[in-house]
Design a protein around this motif. Structure first.
Motif, PDB file in Angstrom:
ATOM      1  N   VAL A 117      -8.531  10.115  10.701  1.00 24.49           N
ATOM      2  CA  VAL A 117      -8.225   8.726  11.046  1.00 24.49           C
ATOM      3  C   VAL A 117      -7.389   8.694  12.325  1.00 24.49           C
ATOM      4  O   VAL A 117      -6.420   9.443  12.475  1.00 24.49           O
ATOM      5  N   ARG A 118      -7.770   7.824  13.247  1.00 26.12           N
ATOM      6  CA  ARG A 118      -7.067   7.712  14.532  1.00 26.12           C
ATOM      7  C   ARG A 118      -5.937   6.693  14.495  1.00 26.12           C
ATOM      8  O   ARG A 118      -4.908   6.857  15.145  1.00 26.12           O
ATOM      9  N   LEU A 119      -6.123   5.613  13.729  1.00 30.76           N
ATOM     10  CA  LEU A 119      -5.189   4.484  13.740  1.00 30.76           C
ATOM     11  C   LEU A 119      -4.863   4.046  12.328  1.00 30.76           C
ATOM     12  O   LEU A 119      -5.760   3.866  11.500  1.00 30.76           O
ATOM     13  N   LEU A 120      -3.582   3.863  12.039  1.00 32.33           N
ATOM     14  CA  LEU A 120      -3.138   3.246  10.796  1.00 32.33           C
ATOM     15  C   LEU A 120      -2.534   1.887  11.104  1.00 32.33           C
ATOM     16  O   LEU A 120      -1.716   1.758  12.031  1.00 32.33           O
ATOM     17  N   THR A 121      -2.933   0.887  10.335  1.00 35.37           N
ATOM     18  CA  THR A 121      -2.342  -0.447  10.470  1.00 35.37           C
ATOM     19  C   THR A 121      -1.535  -0.761   9.219  1.00 35.37           C
ATOM     20  O   THR A 121      -1.829  -0.244   8.125  1.00 35.37           O
ATOM     21  N   THR A 122      -0.546  -1.609   9.373  1.00 34.32           N
ATOM     22  CA  THR A 122       0.242  -2.010   8.211  1.00 34.32           C
ATOM     23  C   THR A 122       1.013  -3.278   8.524  1.00 34.32           C
ATOM     24  O   THR A 122       1.033  -3.750   9.668  1.00 34.32           O
ATOM     25  N   GLU A 123       1.655  -3.792   7.493  1.00 34.74           N
ATOM     26  CA  GLU A 123       2.582  -4.917   7.633  1.00 34.74           C
ATOM     27  C   GLU A 123       3.984  -4.415   7.319  1.00 34.74           C
ATOM     28  O   GLU A 123       4.156  -3.347   6.727  1.00 34.74           O
ATOM     29  N   THR A 124       4.991  -5.186   7.674  1.00 36.57           N
ATOM     30  CA  THR A 124       6.350  -4.872   7.238  1.00 36.57           C
ATOM     31  C   THR A 124       7.156  -6.150   7.163  1.00 36.57           C
ATOM     32  O   THR A 124       6.931  -7.085   7.942  1.00 36.57           O
ATOM     33  N   GLY A 125       8.053  -6.190   6.184  1.00 32.33           N
ATOM     34  CA  GLY A 125       8.925  -7.352   6.041  1.00 32.33           C
ATOM     35  C   GLY A 125      10.191  -7.125   6.841  1.00 32.33           C
ATOM     36  O   GLY A 125      10.300  -7.488   8.010  1.00 32.33           O
ATOM     37  N   ALA A 126      11.154  -6.459   6.220  1.00 28.16           N
ATOM     38  CA  ALA A 126      12.428  -6.201   6.899  1.00 28.16           C
ATOM     39  C   ALA A 126      12.315  -5.131   7.972  1.00 28.16           C
ATOM     40  O   ALA A 126      13.228  -4.957   8.771  1.00 28.16           O
ATOM     41  N   GLY A 127      11.215  -4.399   7.972  1.00 28.21           N
ATOM     42  CA  GLY A 127      11.048  -3.333   8.952  1.00 28.21           C
ATOM     43  C   GLY A 127      11.291  -1.946   8.400  1.00 28.21           C
ATOM     44  O   GLY A 127      11.068  -0.950   9.094  1.00 28.21           O
ATOM     45  N   GLN A 128      11.766  -1.851   7.151  1.00 29.32           N
ATOM     46  CA  GLN A 128      12.003  -0.533   6.556  1.00 29.32           C
ATOM     47  C   GLN A 128      10.693   0.235   6.430  1.00 29.32           C
ATOM     48  O   GLN A 128      10.603   1.416   6.800  1.00 29.32           O
ATOM     49  N   TRP A 129       9.656  -0.434   5.901  1.00 28.03           N
ATOM     50  CA  TRP A 129       8.369   0.234   5.749  1.00 28.03           C
ATOM     51  C   TRP A 129       7.736   0.511   7.113  1.00 28.03           C
ATOM     52  O   TRP A 129       7.201   1.602   7.342  1.00 28.03           O
ATOM     53  N   GLY A 130       7.804  -0.441   8.014  1.00 33.33           N
ATOM     54  CA  GLY A 130       7.208  -0.242   9.325  1.00 33.33           C
ATOM     55  C   GLY A 130       7.811   0.939  10.057  1.00 33.33           C
ATOM     56  O   GLY A 130       7.087   1.764  10.645  1.00 33.33           O
ATOM     57  N   ASP A 211     -12.620   4.093  12.703  1.00 36.66           N
ATOM     58  CA  ASP A 211     -11.673   5.211  12.691  1.00 36.66           C
ATOM     59  C   ASP A 211     -10.249   4.746  12.404  1.00 36.66           C
ATOM     60  O   ASP A 211      -9.277   5.431  12.723  1.00 36.66           O
ATOM     61  N   ALA A 212     -10.127   3.571  11.799  1.00 33.07           N
ATOM     62  CA  ALA A 212      -8.819   3.035  11.411  1.00 33.07           C
ATOM     63  C   ALA A 212      -8.770   2.864   9.896  1.00 33.07           C
ATOM     64  O   ALA A 212      -9.785   2.669   9.240  1.00 33.07           O
ATOM     65  N   ARG A 213      -7.580   2.963   9.340  1.00 34.47           N
ATOM     66  CA  ARG A 213      -7.355   2.696   7.925  1.00 34.47           C
ATOM     67  C   ARG A 213      -6.071   1.890   7.785  1.00 34.47           C
ATOM     68  O   ARG A 213      -5.306   1.734   8.738  1.00 34.47           O
ATOM     69  N   TYR A 214      -5.841   1.418   6.590  1.00 29.96           N
ATOM     70  CA  TYR A 214      -4.689   0.564   6.295  1.00 29.96           C
ATOM     71  C   TYR A 214      -3.723   1.326   5.393  1.00 29.96           C
ATOM     72  O   TYR A 214      -4.150   2.074   4.501  1.00 29.96           O
ATOM     73  N   ALA A 215      -2.431   1.149   5.602  1.00 23.05           N
ATOM     74  CA  ALA A 215      -1.410   1.779   4.765  1.00 23.05           C
ATOM     75  C   ALA A 215      -0.517   0.701   4.175  1.00 23.05           C
ATOM     76  O   ALA A 215      -0.141  -0.244   4.866  1.00 23.05           O
ATOM     77  N   LEU A 216      -0.178   0.856   2.904  1.00 21.77           N
ATOM     78  CA  LEU A 216       0.634  -0.142   2.200  1.00 21.77           C
ATOM     79  C   LEU A 216       1.910   0.515   1.705  1.00 21.77           C
ATOM     80  O   LEU A 216       1.866   1.620   1.160  1.00 21.77           O
ATOM     81  N   GLY A 217       3.045  -0.170   1.868  1.00 18.18           N
ATOM     82  CA  GLY A 217       4.341   0.425   1.553  1.00 18.18           C
ATOM     83  C   GLY A 217       4.850   0.189   0.159  1.00 18.18           C
ATOM     84  O   GLY A 217       5.906   0.691  -0.220  1.00 18.18           O
ATOM     85  N   SER A 218       4.118  -0.578  -0.638  1.00 18.90           N
ATOM     86  CA  SER A 218       4.550  -0.863  -2.008  1.00 18.90           C
ATOM     87  C   SER A 218       3.334  -1.290  -2.823  1.00 18.90           C
ATOM     88  O   SER A 218       2.194  -1.118  -2.394  1.00 18.90           O
ATOM     89  N   VAL A 219       3.550  -1.819  -4.000  1.00 22.88           N
ATOM     90  CA  VAL A 219       2.566  -2.521  -4.838  1.00 22.88           C
ATOM     91  C   VAL A 219       1.545  -1.603  -5.518  1.00 22.88           C
ATOM     92  O   VAL A 219       1.376  -1.656  -6.732  1.00 22.88           O
ATOM     93  N   LEU A 220       0.810  -0.759  -4.760  1.00 25.40           N
ATOM     94  CA  LEU A 220      -0.286   0.000  -5.340  1.00 25.40           C
ATOM     95  C   LEU A 220       0.208   1.232  -6.106  1.00 25.40           C
ATOM     96  O   LEU A 220       1.303   1.756  -5.860  1.00 25.40           O
ATOM     97  N   ASN A 221      -0.633   1.724  -7.029  1.00 30.22           N
ATOM     98  CA  ASN A 221      -0.235   2.810  -7.920  1.00 30.22           C
ATOM     99  C   ASN A 221       0.160   4.073  -7.173  1.00 30.22           C
ATOM    100  O   ASN A 221       1.155   4.728  -7.514  1.00 30.22           O
TER     101      ASN A 221
END
Length: 436
Positions: A117-130, A211-221
């Motif tokens: 994977v070349r690129l990971l995208t994500t969201e962040t609230g306070a910026g800790q996860w980002g 060639d991009a995927r998504y990363a999540l900082g919480s919620v999922l198992n």
């Protein structure tokens, strides 16, 4: 010692959690449905029936930059409160990004890099996860693009700067660079944003690039499982077992990471510990939400998740605990809450900041706004012990430092920080938009 395995609590539960559903067919989603967003190994971990999952050596090598993290007894806080309770806290603020979030960011970046994977995208609230994902991507040479909720983007400019230092591109969300963000801005140009909106933007970009995927900082198992290194270390470090474990909850990764290994011991009959989740009064998913299938994002791009939710269109007030401003809660934790394995309470913004200041003035560590929720409840419980004379052992997770949150503490000290009262009508309105 750093654990060699992550712990998966699902096999130890009395009954399995409900599966995510495809929003079109309403059938359980399969690996092919998730493949555009996640690498194969993380999909396998998401649905794993194995109790323990080995941590790859490459991940352990990065973990060693800060793990194991310290477990401390808050003796000065106990003395200031005059309580017979004994308070312990697991301090995750020693990580490079200053929070517990690299515990999952590192393996997510590793597994994606291993699949090319070349690129990971994500969201962040306070910026800790980002900032955690930006750090992790820098370790494995993966590009990182982050949509940061507008309220926090404005409140925490130096958290944004840290992400950029690690090499990430940061957009304020809602942003004009995605269709999901553009639609929100067209309807409300001054939107403070939400994690649900930011997730929609990150998922949109990931799904549109092969060639991009998504990363999540919480919620999922799999995210919650990665965080169990916190609780596994705490089990080995504690000189006595806790009567009560307290953690803040937004999506659920911090609380789960601390609690799950102790819950394993309780489910096996080896502990009598109680567990308590603490959420913001302005975003009370457990205590005022409903348990229903809902989208994990505002635009409806994600599968339907059975979770405690305030409605995917709910936009929380701009409290400074940006990491807790999520409309829903981890489906796994939601299922466990329905099973009665832990309780949940709310705390208001001002009482949380008061607890954070009290902790800083006794223990010397300035906490991030998110764990001040757990600290507020910990202090309240310790004061109840003072009244009752109970010598209760309390364990909490100090999941990050507040060095990038000083502007918020400035507002609190100047008596300018407000509490947000959440009218029931706002929740009711958002719940009318639940998928039928």
């Amino acid at each position: 010692m750093i654990p060699n395995n992550w712990y998966n609590i699902v096999p130890d539960l009395p009954e399995p959690p409900p599966p995510p559903l495809h929003p079109g067919t309403r059938q359980p989603v399969g690996p092919d449905d998730l493949a555009p967003l996640f690498p194969a190994e993380l999909i396998a971990q998401e649905v794993s029936g194995e109790r323990f999952v080995p941590i790859p050596q490459e991940v352990l090598d990065v973990y060693r930059l800060w793990r194991p993290t310290p477990l401390m007894r808050a003796r000065r806080l106990e003395k200031a409160l005059g309580t017979p309770a004994r308070i312990y806290y697991k301090y995750e603020g020693v990580s490079p990004a200053g929070s517990h979030k690299p515990n999952t960011a590192v393996p997510q970046a590793y597994y994606n890099a291993r699949e090319g994977v070349r690129l990971l995208t994500t969201e962040t609230g306070a910026g800790q996860w980002g900032s955690a994902l930006a750090f992790a991507c820098s370790q494995f040479d993966v590009e990182c693009r982050i949509w940061m909720v507008r309220a926090s983007y404005d409140q925490k400019p130096y958290r944004r700067s840290l992400m950029q230092v690690y090499g990430a591109t940061v957009h304020a969300s809602p942003s004009p660079v995605t269709k999901a963000g553009g639609k929100v801005l067209a309807d409300d140009p001054g939107s403070p944003g939400s994690l649900g909106i930011a997730i929609s933007e990150a998922v949109e970009v990931a799904a549109a690039n092969h060639d991009a995927r998504y990363a999540l900082g919480s919620v999922l198992n799999h995210v919650l499982m990665h965080q169990t290194v916190i609780g596994e270390e705490a089990l080995a470090q504690l000189p006595e077992m806790p009567d009560l474990v307290i953690g803040c909850t937004g999506g659920g990764s911090n609380f789960a990471g601390l609690a799950f290994p102790f819950l394993r011991e309780k489910l096996a009959g080896r502990l009598e510990t109680e567990f308590r989740a603490v959420e913001p009064a302005a975003c009370p998913s457990f205590t005022r939400g409903v348990y229903a299938y809902d989208y994990g994002d505002a635009a409806g791009f994600t599968p339907l998740l059975k979770m405690h939710t305030l409605g995917h269109s709910f936009v929380p007030d701009p409290i400074h605990a940006g990491g807790l401003r999520y409309h829903g809660m981890s489906p796994l934790l939601s299922h466990m809450y329905e099973l009665g394995l832990f309780t949940a309470v709310t705390r208001s913004q001002r009482e949380c900041f008061a607890a954070g200041v009290r902790f800083a003035r006794t223990e010397g560590i300035l906490p991030a706004p998110e764990p001040t929720h757990a600290l507020a409840e910990t202090i309240a419980e310790a004061l109840r012990c003072k009244e009752s004379g109970e010598e209760k052992v309390i364990l909490t997770a100090l999941c990050g430092h507040g060095h990038f949150d000083l502007a918020a503490f400035d507002r609190y000290l100047a008596d300018e920080l407000e509490d947000y009262m959440l009218p029931q009508e706002r929740i009711d309105q958002a719940l009318t938009e639940l998928p039928g």
